[in-house]
Design an enzyme around this catalytic site. Structure first.
Site, PDB file in Angstrom:
ATOM      1  N   GLY A  73      32.977  31.251  40.357  1.00  0.00           N
ATOM      2  CA  GLY A  73      34.169  30.502  39.984  1.00  0.00           C
ATOM      3  C   GLY A  73      34.330  29.234  40.806  1.00  0.00           C
ATOM      4  N   ASN A 142      46.146  33.642  40.750  1.00  0.00           N
ATOM      5  CA  ASN A 142      45.505  34.756  41.453  1.00  0.00           C
ATOM      6  C   ASN A 142      46.415  35.420  42.472  1.00  0.00           C
ATOM      7  OD1 ASN A 142      44.796  31.996  42.462  1.00  0.00           O
ATOM      8  ND2 ASN A 142      44.143  33.149  44.264  1.00  0.00           N
ATOM      9  N   GLN A 170      41.065  34.648  36.765  1.00  0.00           N
ATOM     10  CA  GLN A 170      41.921  35.839  36.719  1.00  0.00           C
ATOM     11  C   GLN A 170      42.334  36.196  35.296  1.00  0.00           C
ATOM     12  OE1 GLN A 170      42.616  37.829  39.238  1.00  0.00           O
ATOM     13  NE2 GLN A 170      41.727  36.554  40.833  1.00  0.00           N
ATOM     14  N   SER A 190      34.423  33.642  36.786  1.00  0.00           N
ATOM     15  CA  SER A 190      33.642  34.264  37.853  1.00  0.00           C
ATOM     16  C   SER A 190      33.256  35.681  37.436  1.00  0.00           C
ATOM     17  CB  SER A 190      34.483  34.321  39.125  1.00  0.00           C
ATOM     18  OG  SER A 190      33.871  35.150  40.083  1.00  0.00           O
ATOM     19  N   GLY A 191      32.063  36.117  37.839  1.00  0.00           N
ATOM     20  CA  GLY A 191      31.596  37.445  37.457  1.00  0.00           C
ATOM     21  C   GLY A 191      32.241  38.590  38.210  1.00  0.00           C
ATOM     22  N   HIS A 192      32.420  38.419  39.537  1.00  0.00           N
ATOM     23  CA  HIS A 192      32.770  39.587  40.348  1.00  0.00           C
ATOM     24  C   HIS A 192      34.208  40.069  40.206  1.00  0.00           C
ATOM     25  CE1 HIS A 192      34.868  37.723  43.904  1.00  0.00           C
ATOM     26  NE2 HIS A 192      34.255  36.650  43.465  1.00  0.00           N
ATOM     27  N   THR A 228      16.399  27.880  39.809  1.00  0.00           N
ATOM     28  CA  THR A 228      15.940  29.043  39.048  1.00  0.00           C
ATOM     29  C   THR A 228      17.115  29.980  38.781  1.00  0.00           C
ATOM     30  OG1 THR A 228      13.777  28.851  40.062  1.00  0.00           O
ATOM     31  CG2 THR A 228      14.293  30.971  39.044  1.00  0.00           C
ATOM     32  N   CYS A 315      41.438  34.790  50.088  1.00  0.00           N
ATOM     33  CA  CYS A 315      40.687  33.605  50.484  1.00  0.00           C
ATOM     34  C   CYS A 315      41.273  32.953  51.733  1.00  0.00           C
ATOM     35  CB  CYS A 315      40.666  32.586  49.360  1.00  0.00           C
ATOM     36  SG  CYS A 315      40.284  33.320  47.787  1.00  0.00           S
TER      37      CYS A 315
HETATM   38  C1  LIG Z   1      38.177  34.410  42.875  1.00  0.00           C
HETATM   39  C2  LIG Z   1      38.683  33.152  42.288  1.00  0.00           C
HETATM   40  C3  LIG Z   1      37.900  31.976  42.304  1.00  0.00           C
HETATM   41  C4  LIG Z   1      36.576  31.912  43.010  1.00  0.00           C
HETATM   42  O1  LIG Z   1      35.549  32.577  42.332  1.00  0.00           O
HETATM   43  P1  LIG Z   1      34.221  32.976  43.150  1.00  0.00           P
HETATM   44  O2  LIG Z   1      33.306  33.505  42.102  1.00  0.00           O
HETATM   45  O3  LIG Z   1      34.640  34.002  44.149  1.00  0.00           O
HETATM   46  O4  LIG Z   1      33.715  31.731  43.767  1.00  0.00           O
HETATM   47  C5  LIG Z   1      38.401  30.852  41.697  1.00  0.00           C
HETATM   48  N1  LIG Z   1      39.598  30.854  41.104  1.00  0.00           N
HETATM   49  C6  LIG Z   1      40.379  31.949  41.054  1.00  0.00           C
HETATM   50  C7  LIG Z   1      41.677  31.893  40.345  1.00  0.00           C
HETATM   51  C8  LIG Z   1      39.951  33.138  41.656  1.00  0.00           C
HETATM   52  O5  LIG Z   1      40.730  34.210  41.619  1.00  0.00           O
END
Ligand SMILES: *Cc1c(COP(=O)(O)O)cnc(C)c1O
Length: 373
Positions: A73, A142, A170, A190-192, A228, A315
């Site tokens: 993200g 978030n 989010q 973002s994936g996680h 890559t 963060c």
């Molecule tokens: C977690 C988050 C990000 C950052 O994403 P990452 O994949 O951890 O770099 C950016 N924006 C929001 C709103 C988030 O909650």
């Protein structure tokens, strides 16, 4: 007795789901090729990357050629913001990835969110001038979970011919996303946060939107993002986005019930306040402040009871400044330092919520007693 473990920090990160892990595994070992080559191993990897791109495009109503994989993200936000010339209009409640990117490039107008964290389409309209080339407004916050009036803002941007970027990290999996209907020109994911691994994400860029390369090198990602490809993570991301979007209505309905149960329970604690909007709120977000306690102490005591939650924002941990979002919405001094964020998902249960309520009430009472309150 087995030690309790209640995870309520899904806005910080989520585990990789079993379905996602399963589909990723072969790409670490037997299907390990570099997608850029011509031989069979390469072709297999390239096919997997293409399939993931197709799944994501289908899930959010985009076209295959509009999806660019990134390292997450943060990179997607940096790319969108830093590769835009002209003025940007954003808000004072964005994620740091947007705010600090804006700070570096300058020429940015920051709109002030109201007490619940909203910025209106009228505010956006008023701020757009001749020099404005992009509006960037977070889809769902978030920290406090406020869901912005994103379709109205998109409408204004389209009318004014200004690029509309949204950080939807989010939002995906919590609210239905249709990039055409919502008039997004750019969207970060973002994936996680949705069951894919850390270190992968994507930027959606609507066809016809001016785009500059951000990472220079080889010709990966249509020549716009060199390096890559992280094939296993990209494969996982495709499946995670697909599942998150397919199940969004069902999961949101379930999670919303848990959220309301948690809010109602926590509001029974004396001198507690809910931050953000009660109505237009992410289905899993509960952000509360307790007067006369320090959130750090609450979090440590909850942790020793097996509960994982966070303060202002994960963060900014290690940074003892109060959260910029809570400050922006005008949370009073007496509540500011006693803020705790619980973020739930479909993986939580009502029993877990009741346990959180019980332990939080106990903790706050204990901490106030120590202070003689
Ligand atoms: C977690 C988050 C990000 C950052 O994403 P990452 O994949 O951890 O770099 C950016 N924006 C929001 C709103 C988030 O909650």
């Amino acid at each position: 007795m087995e030690k309790k473990f209640v995870y309520a920090d899904y806005a910080a990160t989520a585990p990789v789901s079993d379905e996602v892990l399963k589909i990723m595994l072969p790409y670490f070992t037997e299907s390990f090729g570099n997608p850029s080559g011509v031989h069979r191993a390469s072709r297999m990897a390239a096919k997997a990357v293409a399939e993931s791109r197709r799944k994501i495009a289908a899930a959010i109503g985009a076209d295959y050629s509009e999806i660019y994989f990134t390292s997450g993200g943060t990179e997607a936000d940096n790319w969108a913001i830093k590769c835009t010339s002209g003025g940007i209009v954003t808000t004072n409640v964005e994620h740091k990835a947007v705010l600090n990117s804006c700070k570096i490039r300058g020429n940015t107008t920051y709109l002030s969110a109201d007490r619940e964290g909203f910025v209106s389409a009228a505010q956006v309209e008023k701020a757009i001038n001749q020099d404005t080339s992009m509006v960037s407004v977070i889809c769902a916050n978030n920290e406090i979970g406020t869901v912005m009036p994103i379709e109205e803002i998109g409408q204004i941007c389209r009318e004014k011919g200004v690029v509309f970027h949204t950080d939807a990290v989010q939002a995906i999996g919590n609210i239905p996303i249709d990039v055409r209907k919502m008039k997004f020109d750019m969207l970060s994911c973002s994936g996680h946060k949705i069951g894919a691994p850390k270190g992968v994400g994507f930027l959606y860029v609507r066809k016809g939107t001016n785009l500059e390369a951000f990472i220079h090198g080889g010709s990966q990602e249509f020549g716009f993002r060199a390096g890559t490809e992280n094939v296993p993570a990209i494969v996982g991301l495709g499946e995670a986005v697909k599942l998150a979007c397919e199940r969004v209505t069902e999961n949101a309905e379930y999670t919303r019930k848990l959220r309301d149960r948690l809010i109602d329970g926590l509001m029974q604690i004396p001198d507690a306040r809910l931050n953000g909007s009660r109505e237009n709120r992410l289905c899993g977000n509960v952000n509360v402040s307790f007067a006369d306690v320090e959130s750090e102490a609450v979090l440590l005591m909850l942790d020793s009871a097996g509960i994982c939650a966070s303060g202002g924002s994960a963060c900014t941990t290690g940074d003892d400044k109060p959260s910029h979002v809570l400050t922006a919405i005008g949370v009073e001094e007496k509540y500011l330092s006693g803020t705790v964020r619980f973020t739930l998902s479909y993986r939580n249960t009502a029993d877990e919520v009741d346990y959180i309520i019980e332990k939080t009430a106990e903790t706050v009472e204990k901490l106030r007693k120590i202070r003689g309150i």
